[in-house]
Scaffold this motif. Structure first.
Motif, short mmCIF file in Angstrom:
data_model
loop_
_atom_site.label_atom_id
_atom_site.label_comp_id
_atom_site.label_asym_id
_atom_site.label_seq_id
_atom_site.Cartn_x
_atom_site.Cartn_y
_atom_site.Cartn_z
N GLY A 7 -14.68 -2.57 12.88
CA GLY A 7 -15.20 -3.95 12.88
C GLY A 7 -14.99 -4.65 11.55
O GLY A 7 -15.81 -5.47 11.13
N SER A 8 -13.87 -4.37 10.87
CA SER A 8 -13.66 -4.93 9.53
C SER A 8 -13.43 -6.44 9.53
O SER A 8 -13.48 -7.07 8.48
CB SER A 8 -12.49 -4.23 8.83
N ASN A 9 -13.18 -7.04 10.70
CA ASN A 9 -13.06 -8.49 10.77
C ASN A 9 -14.44 -9.16 10.86
O ASN A 9 -14.55 -10.38 10.75
CB ASN A 9 -12.25 -8.92 12.00
N GLY A 10 -15.47 -8.37 11.10
CA GLY A 10 -16.82 -8.91 11.25
C GLY A 10 -17.47 -9.17 9.90
O GLY A 10 -16.93 -8.81 8.85
N LEU A 11 -18.64 -9.77 9.94
CA LEU A 11 -19.32 -10.15 8.69
C LEU A 11 -19.61 -8.94 7.81
O LEU A 11 -19.23 -8.90 6.63
CB LEU A 11 -20.63 -10.90 9.04
N LEU A 12 -20.28 -7.94 8.37
CA LEU A 12 -20.62 -6.77 7.56
C LEU A 12 -19.36 -5.99 7.18
O LEU A 12 -19.22 -5.54 6.03
CB LEU A 12 -21.59 -5.87 8.34
N GLY A 13 -18.44 -5.87 8.14
CA GLY A 13 -17.18 -5.16 7.87
C GLY A 13 -16.45 -5.77 6.67
O GLY A 13 -15.95 -5.05 5.80
N GLN A 14 -16.41 -7.09 6.61
CA GLN A 14 -15.72 -7.76 5.49
C GLN A 14 -16.41 -7.46 4.16
O GLN A 14 -15.74 -7.27 3.13
CB GLN A 14 -15.69 -9.27 5.72
N LYS A 15 -17.73 -7.39 4.18
CA LYS A 15 -18.47 -7.10 2.93
C LYS A 15 -18.22 -5.66 2.49
O LYS A 15 -18.14 -5.36 1.29
CB LYS A 15 -19.97 -7.35 3.11
N PRO A 38 -8.52 -12.17 4.71
CA PRO A 38 -7.48 -12.28 3.67
C PRO A 38 -7.77 -11.40 2.45
O PRO A 38 -6.85 -11.11 1.68
CB PRO A 38 -7.49 -13.77 3.30
N ASP A 39 -9.01 -10.98 2.28
CA ASP A 39 -9.34 -10.08 1.15
C ASP A 39 -8.92 -8.65 1.43
O ASP A 39 -8.93 -7.81 0.53
CB ASP A 39 -10.87 -10.08 0.89
N CYS A 40 -8.58 -8.36 2.69
CA CYS A 40 -8.22 -6.98 3.05
C CYS A 40 -6.69 -6.85 3.12
O CYS A 40 -6.06 -7.47 3.98
CB CYS A 40 -8.85 -6.63 4.41
N PRO A 41 -6.09 -6.05 2.23
CA PRO A 41 -4.63 -5.91 2.26
C PRO A 41 -4.17 -5.36 3.62
O PRO A 41 -4.80 -4.46 4.17
CB PRO A 41 -4.34 -4.90 1.14
N ASN A 42 -3.05 -5.89 4.12
CA ASN A 42 -2.55 -5.45 5.43
C ASN A 42 -2.18 -3.97 5.45
O ASN A 42 -2.23 -3.34 6.50
CB ASN A 42 -1.35 -6.30 5.84
N ASP A 43 -1.81 -3.43 4.28
CA ASP A 43 -1.37 -2.03 4.29
C ASP A 43 -2.52 -1.03 4.43
O ASP A 43 -2.28 0.16 4.59
CB ASP A 43 -0.50 -1.69 3.07
N VAL A 44 -3.78 -1.53 4.36
CA VAL A 44 -4.90 -0.62 4.63
C VAL A 44 -5.62 -1.02 5.92
O VAL A 44 -6.71 -0.55 6.21
CB VAL A 44 -5.93 -0.57 3.46
N GLU A 167 -21.44 -15.67 4.38
CA GLU A 167 -20.14 -16.26 4.67
C GLU A 167 -19.08 -15.19 4.87
O GLU A 167 -19.17 -14.11 4.29
CB GLU A 167 -19.69 -17.15 3.51
N GLY A 168 -18.09 -15.49 5.68
CA GLY A 168 -16.97 -14.57 5.86
C GLY A 168 -15.75 -15.37 6.28
O GLY A 168 -15.83 -16.60 6.46
#
Ligand code: NAP
Length: 201
Positions: A7-15, A38-44, A167-168
């Protein structure tokens, strides 16, 4: 330590992604569909639908996490009432799938649960209090907790969070703060319930 986040696209996942980057922790971010953070590199980032046992097994075998933070869920409480089967599939059955994959690697599994497991009558709850879920969402979370509690493997933890807000990027769901900011920006009046009390630690 190697953390796999669902769930890395979600609010908590992003944090959590943000914290992993900040602390230079090895992580693999996964969510349904493409990477919207956008803060999460595509290679991970790896696209992963947690309801597919085959996909979960394949991603776990490839990344081999030591820790799993399971934030992915059907989090819209009203939608869960309308679609109880989808809610159970996502919030209970998929937990079993991800937990099973974690156990196969002896990885620590952390489940994100909710204060909604309680009915709210007593208040000021401790973790040992008896649960009494009132909604489909809450029932699905209690059943997910039961999967862990009843398992012989105790390499897991449950965090019962209360009102996740902030915010996310490209979130599919709003939260209390975003809703209030948007209404205030538009000059709309805020209608807020005054008979709900939430506990903060
Ligand atoms: N928000 C709260 O106030 C609150 C309170 C108590 C507990 N919790 C719990 O805390 C956790 C995180 O909450 P949150 O607010 O961060 O939720 P969220 O923003 O709704 O994030 C959940 C994420 O799961 C993803 N997802 C949905 N179906 C999926 C699938 N089949 N496979 C993989 N990923 C899928 C969603 O993708 P899309 O973005 O593409 O839909 C979304 O990005 C949840 O388990 C929730 O139940 C939240």
């Amino acid at each position: 330590m190697k953390i796999l986040i669902t769930g890395s696209n979600g609010l908590l996942g992003q944090k959590i992604v943000q914290q992993c980057i900040h602390h230079s922790i090895d992580f693999c971010a996964t969510s349904k569909g493409s990477n919207r953070n956008p803060d999460c590199p595509n290679d991970v980032y790896v696209e992963l639908d947690i309801t597919s046992e085959e996909s979960v097994s394949s991603v776990f075998k490839s990344y081999r996490p030591t820790h799993v933070i399971h934030t992915a869920a059907m989090t819209n409480v009203d939608q869960c009432e309308i679609q109880p089967d989808a809610c159970k599939k996502m919030n209970t059955e998929a937990v079993e799938i991800v937990f099973r994959a974690s156990k196969a690697l002896n990885a620590h599994f952390q489940l994100l649960s909710t204060d909604f497991v309680f009915d709210g009558l007593k208040g000021d709850y401790s973790e040992d209090d008896v649960v009494n879920p009132l909604s489909e969402y809450a029932k699905s979370k209690v059943e997910a907790e039961q999967i862990l509690l009843s398992d012989a493997n105790k390499n897991w933890s449950i965090a019962r969070t209360i009102i996740v807000y902030g915010e996310g990027h490209h979130l599919t769901r709003s939260n209390i703060v975003l809703w209030a900011v948007e209404a205030l920006r538009k000059g709309d009046p805020l209608n807020i319930v005054d008979d709900q009390f939430r506990a903060m630690v």
